[in-house]
Write a protein that holds these residues in place. Structure first.
Motif, PDB file in Angstrom:
ATOM      1  N   VAL A  70       0.774  -1.179   0.139  1.00  0.00           N
ATOM      2  CA  VAL A  70       0.030   0.019   0.081  1.00  0.00           C
ATOM      3  C   VAL A  70       1.093   1.157   0.082  1.00  0.00           C
ATOM      4  CG1 VAL A  70      -1.654   1.042   1.135  1.00  0.00           C
ATOM      5  CG2 VAL A  70      -1.826  -1.153   1.423  1.00  0.00           C
ATOM      6  N   SER A  71       0.829   1.987  -1.010  1.00  0.00           N
ATOM      7  CA  SER A  71       1.667   3.282  -1.227  1.00  0.00           C
ATOM      8  C   SER A  71       0.850   4.448  -1.220  1.00  0.00           C
ATOM      9  CB  SER A  71       2.349   3.135  -2.363  1.00  0.00           C
ATOM     10  OG  SER A  71       1.701   2.943  -3.663  1.00  0.00           O
ATOM     11  N   GLY A  72      -0.434   4.549  -1.431  1.00  0.00           N
ATOM     12  CA  GLY A  72      -1.367   5.331  -1.576  1.00  0.00           C
ATOM     13  C   GLY A  72      -2.540   5.411  -0.868  1.00  0.00           C
ATOM     14  N   SER A  73      -3.703   5.252  -1.460  1.00  0.00           N
ATOM     15  CA  SER A  73      -4.841   5.086  -0.618  1.00  0.00           C
ATOM     16  C   SER A  73      -5.082   3.600  -0.532  1.00  0.00           C
ATOM     17  CB  SER A  73      -6.176   5.382  -1.701  1.00  0.00           C
ATOM     18  OG  SER A  73      -7.377   5.084  -1.369  1.00  0.00           O
ATOM     19  N   LEU A  74      -5.599   3.436   0.701  1.00  0.00           N
ATOM     20  CA  LEU A  74      -5.793   1.986   1.174  1.00  0.00           C
ATOM     21  C   LEU A  74      -7.049   1.432   0.405  1.00  0.00           C
ATOM     22  CD1 LEU A  74      -5.786  -0.733   3.079  1.00  0.00           C
ATOM     23  CD2 LEU A  74      -6.789   0.722   4.934  1.00  0.00           C
ATOM     24  N   TYR A  75      -7.975   2.117   0.316  1.00  0.00           N
ATOM     25  CA  TYR A  75      -9.228   1.418  -0.461  1.00  0.00           C
ATOM     26  C   TYR A  75      -9.003   1.281  -1.875  1.00  0.00           C
ATOM     27  CZ  TYR A  75     -12.193   2.728   3.678  1.00  0.00           C
ATOM     28  OH  TYR A  75     -12.777   2.695   4.819  1.00  0.00           O
ATOM     29  N   ASP A  76      -8.190   2.263  -2.454  1.00  0.00           N
ATOM     30  CA  ASP A  76      -7.662   1.572  -3.942  1.00  0.00           C
ATOM     31  C   ASP A  76      -6.857   0.504  -3.701  1.00  0.00           C
ATOM     32  OD1 ASP A  76      -8.643   3.923  -4.971  1.00  0.00           O
ATOM     33  OD2 ASP A  76      -6.843   5.153  -5.316  1.00  0.00           O
ATOM     34  N   ALA A  77      -6.085   0.229  -2.758  1.00  0.00           N
ATOM     35  CA  ALA A  77      -5.319  -1.124  -2.802  1.00  0.00           C
ATOM     36  C   ALA A  77      -6.401  -2.214  -2.451  1.00  0.00           C
ATOM     37  CB  ALA A  77      -4.262  -1.054  -1.844  1.00  0.00           C
ATOM     38  N   LEU A  78      -7.418  -1.983  -1.692  1.00  0.00           N
ATOM     39  CA  LEU A  78      -8.295  -3.109  -1.547  1.00  0.00           C
ATOM     40  C   LEU A  78      -9.103  -3.258  -2.914  1.00  0.00           C
ATOM     41  CD1 LEU A  78      -9.465  -2.231   2.060  1.00  0.00           C
ATOM     42  CD2 LEU A  78      -7.889  -3.930   1.441  1.00  0.00           C
ATOM     43  N   GLU A  79      -9.450  -2.023  -3.452  1.00  0.00           N
ATOM     44  CA  GLU A  79     -10.284  -2.369  -4.784  1.00  0.00           C
ATOM     45  C   GLU A  79      -9.823  -3.275  -5.636  1.00  0.00           C
ATOM     46  OE1 GLU A  79     -13.096   0.395  -7.467  1.00  0.00           O
ATOM     47  OE2 GLU A  79     -11.602   1.400  -6.438  1.00  0.00           O
ATOM     48  N   GLU A  80      -8.211  -3.054  -5.870  1.00  0.00           N
ATOM     49  CA  GLU A  80      -7.448  -4.089  -6.739  1.00  0.00           C
ATOM     50  C   GLU A  80      -7.682  -5.522  -6.431  1.00  0.00           C
ATOM     51  OE1 GLU A  80      -3.299  -2.523  -6.592  1.00  0.00           O
ATOM     52  OE2 GLU A  80      -3.933  -0.714  -7.512  1.00  0.00           O
ATOM     53  N   ARG A  81      -7.924  -5.748  -5.130  1.00  0.00           N
ATOM     54  CA  ARG A  81      -8.185  -7.148  -4.436  1.00  0.00           C
ATOM     55  C   ARG A  81      -9.566  -7.520  -4.727  1.00  0.00           C
ATOM     56  NH1 ARG A  81      -3.402  -9.295  -3.002  1.00  0.00           N
ATOM     57  NH2 ARG A  81      -4.698 -10.785  -1.770  1.00  0.00           N
ATOM     58  N   SER A  82     -10.353  -6.635  -5.427  1.00  0.00           N
ATOM     59  CA  SER A  82     -11.838  -6.833  -5.110  1.00  0.00           C
ATOM     60  C   SER A  82     -12.539  -7.011  -3.557  1.00  0.00           C
ATOM     61  CB  SER A  82     -12.227  -7.961  -5.799  1.00  0.00           C
ATOM     62  OG  SER A  82     -11.848  -7.944  -7.258  1.00  0.00           O
ATOM     63  N   ALA A  83     -12.006  -5.964  -3.006  1.00  0.00           N
ATOM     64  CA  ALA A  83     -12.263  -6.061  -1.299  1.00  0.00           C
ATOM     65  C   ALA A  83     -12.401  -4.582  -0.887  1.00  0.00           C
ATOM     66  CB  ALA A  83     -11.199  -6.695  -0.637  1.00  0.00           C
ATOM     67  N   ARG A  84     -12.965  -3.868  -1.793  1.00  0.00           N
ATOM     68  CA  ARG A  84     -13.219  -2.515  -0.941  1.00  0.00           C
ATOM     69  C   ARG A  84     -14.524  -2.374  -0.478  1.00  0.00           C
ATOM     70  NH1 ARG A  84     -11.998   3.273  -3.339  1.00  0.00           N
ATOM     71  NH2 ARG A  84     -13.520   4.701  -2.202  1.00  0.00           N
ATOM     72  N   PRO A  85     -14.593  -1.956   0.923  1.00  0.00           N
ATOM     73  CA  PRO A  85     -15.765  -1.591   1.556  1.00  0.00           C
ATOM     74  C   PRO A  85     -16.814  -0.785   0.929  1.00  0.00           C
ATOM     75  CG  PRO A  85     -13.920  -0.638   2.574  1.00  0.00           C
ATOM     76  CD  PRO A  85     -13.385  -1.375   1.615  1.00  0.00           C
ATOM     77  N   ILE A  86     -17.938  -1.129   1.170  1.00  0.00           N
ATOM     78  CA  ILE A  86     -19.030  -0.360   0.611  1.00  0.00           C
ATOM     79  C   ILE A  86     -19.750   0.353   1.723  1.00  0.00           C
ATOM     80  CG2 ILE A  86     -19.352  -1.819  -1.338  1.00  0.00           C
ATOM     81  CD1 ILE A  86     -21.994  -2.868  -0.051  1.00  0.00           C
ATOM     82  N   ARG A  87     -19.719   0.165   2.947  1.00  0.00           N
ATOM     83  CA  ARG A  87     -20.532   1.055   4.031  1.00  0.00           C
ATOM     84  C   ARG A  87     -19.869   0.756   5.304  1.00  0.00           C
ATOM     85  NH1 ARG A  87     -23.477  -2.171   7.705  1.00  0.00           N
ATOM     86  NH2 ARG A  87     -23.663  -4.227   7.160  1.00  0.00           N
ATOM     87  N   ALA A  88     -20.053   1.545   6.235  1.00  0.00           N
ATOM     88  CA  ALA A  88     -19.115   1.594   7.399  1.00  0.00           C
ATOM     89  C   ALA A  88     -19.842   2.333   8.577  1.00  0.00           C
ATOM     90  CB  ALA A  88     -17.980   2.318   7.389  1.00  0.00           C
ATOM     91  N   THR A  89     -19.633   1.813   9.581  1.00  0.00           N
ATOM     92  CA  THR A  89     -20.509   2.210  10.985  1.00  0.00           C
ATOM     93  C   THR A  89     -19.247   3.304  11.538  1.00  0.00           C
ATOM     94  OG1 THR A  89     -19.875   0.752  12.486  1.00  0.00           O
ATOM     95  CG2 THR A  89     -22.002   1.022  11.300  1.00  0.00           C
ATOM     96  N   GLN A  90     -19.198   4.371  12.183  1.00  0.00           N
ATOM     97  CA  GLN A  90     -18.314   5.431  12.660  1.00  0.00           C
ATOM     98  C   GLN A  90     -18.906   5.835  14.168  1.00  0.00           C
ATOM     99  OE1 GLN A  90     -15.214   7.267   9.556  1.00  0.00           O
ATOM    100  NE2 GLN A  90     -17.091   8.425   9.940  1.00  0.00           N
ATOM    101  N   ARG A  91     -17.766   5.721  15.106  1.00  0.00           N
ATOM    102  CA  ARG A  91     -18.257   6.203  16.242  1.00  0.00           C
ATOM    103  C   ARG A  91     -17.062   7.314  16.657  1.00  0.00           C
ATOM    104  NH1 ARG A  91     -20.761   4.229  21.022  1.00  0.00           N
ATOM    105  NH2 ARG A  91     -20.966   2.219  19.731  1.00  0.00           N
ATOM    106  N   ILE A  92     -17.700   8.405  17.014  1.00  0.00           N
ATOM    107  CA  ILE A  92     -16.614   9.612  17.297  1.00  0.00           C
ATOM    108  C   ILE A  92     -16.706  10.189  18.504  1.00  0.00           C
ATOM    109  CG2 ILE A  92     -16.238  12.064  16.522  1.00  0.00           C
ATOM    110  CD1 ILE A  92     -17.561  11.466  13.825  1.00  0.00           C
ATOM    111  N   SER A  93     -15.563  10.416  19.267  1.00  0.00           N
ATOM    112  CA  SER A  93     -15.870  10.780  20.433  1.00  0.00           C
ATOM    113  C   SER A  93     -14.613  12.032  20.843  1.00  0.00           C
ATOM    114  CB  SER A  93     -15.359   9.865  21.690  1.00  0.00           C
ATOM    115  OG  SER A  93     -14.244   8.995  21.371  1.00  0.00           O
TER     116      SER A  93
END
Length: 252
Positions: free
Chosen positions: A171-194
């Motif tokens: 991984v040199s740049g975007s993590l999601y780009d690297a995951l997309e190359e492996r057909s493993a880019r996430p499509i949704r997420a939950t976030q907790r902010i504090s």
């Protein structure tokens, strides 16, 4: 206002209670905030300030050191000490699942990362629970300092299921780009902010004072089939980030 007037002993004395270095620090902070010393402008040398304000060099050094740690001043070897540029606040939508690289590109800002860790390791108990891992499974951990322009904005610690990212060093740049190359880019997420305060290590990396306010975010991301793939814990500078959410009124 010239330096002789700014650093008069009576002006330092008028900066409220507390040790002399705190009074001088307040005076410098007010001068910076009020524009008496502009962004990129050099402040007088510590020796000159000491003479003008009738203070010891140790007192002046302590006040200046505090402002350097807070990111208000920058020391440049061989050139002097300068007022740091102000940090432009960045707004990030809470309704879009994007990477830091994509966020900054949309705003026309250049971004880069400084890698702090890239390794395949045994998961921690938290990682095992969130990612649904078993004994013997591995995770790829990626920790990096996120920088926009020349300003450190966030510390991002991502944990990815090892089978989806067996070589985190790739991984040199975007993590999601690297995951997309492996057909493993996430499509949704939950976030907790504090809210939290920065510890010593985080403050040094983000170039602010220890104890400064920060936003702590835990994100869990999912693949199309519902499988958790990412567990990310990030710390964002409180003075640089605004998170914005669009709210809709339910129809009756």
């Amino acid at each position: 206002m010239n330096a002789v007037d700014l650093f008069k002993p009576d002006r330092v004395a008028a900066m409220g209670p507390g040790p002399l270095y705190l009074r001088l620090r307040r005076l410098l902070e007010e001068a910076i905030t009020g524009g008496l010393i502009g962004e990129g402008e050099a402040i007088p040398t510590e020796r000159d300030i000491a003479e003008l304000a009738d203070l010891s060099r140790v007192t002046v050094r302590r006040a200046v050191d505090d402002l350097v740690k807070q990111g208000r001043l920058i020391r440049r070897h061989g050139s002097g000490t300068f007022v740091a540029p102000s940090v432009a606040r960045v707004e990030q939508s809470l309704s879009l699942l994007t990477s830091f690289t994509e966020d900054m590109a949309r705003r026309g800002l250049s971004s880069r990362s400084e890698w702090l860790e890239r390794a395949v390791v045994a998961p921690s108990p938290d990682e095992m629970m969130v990612l649904g891992l078993s004994v013997g499974d591995m995770v790829s951990r990626l920790e990096r300092l996120r920088i926009a322009g020349d300003v450190p904005m966030a510390i991002e610690r991502a944990s990815i299921i090892g089978t989806y990212l067996p070589d985190p060093a790739s991984v040199s740049g975007s993590l999601y780009d690297a995951l997309e190359e492996r057909s493993a880019r996430p499509i949704r997420a939950t976030q907790r902010i504090s809210a939290r305060n920065l510890d010593e290590r985080e403050a040094v990396l983000l170039k602010v004072a220890p104890g400064e306010a920060a936003l702590y975010i835990e994100r869990v991301s999912y693949l199309p089939g519902g499988r958790v793939i990412e567990f990310t814990r990030s710390v964002y500078r409180g003075d640089a980030y605004d998170f914005v959410a669009e709210l809709k009124i339910p129809e009756h």
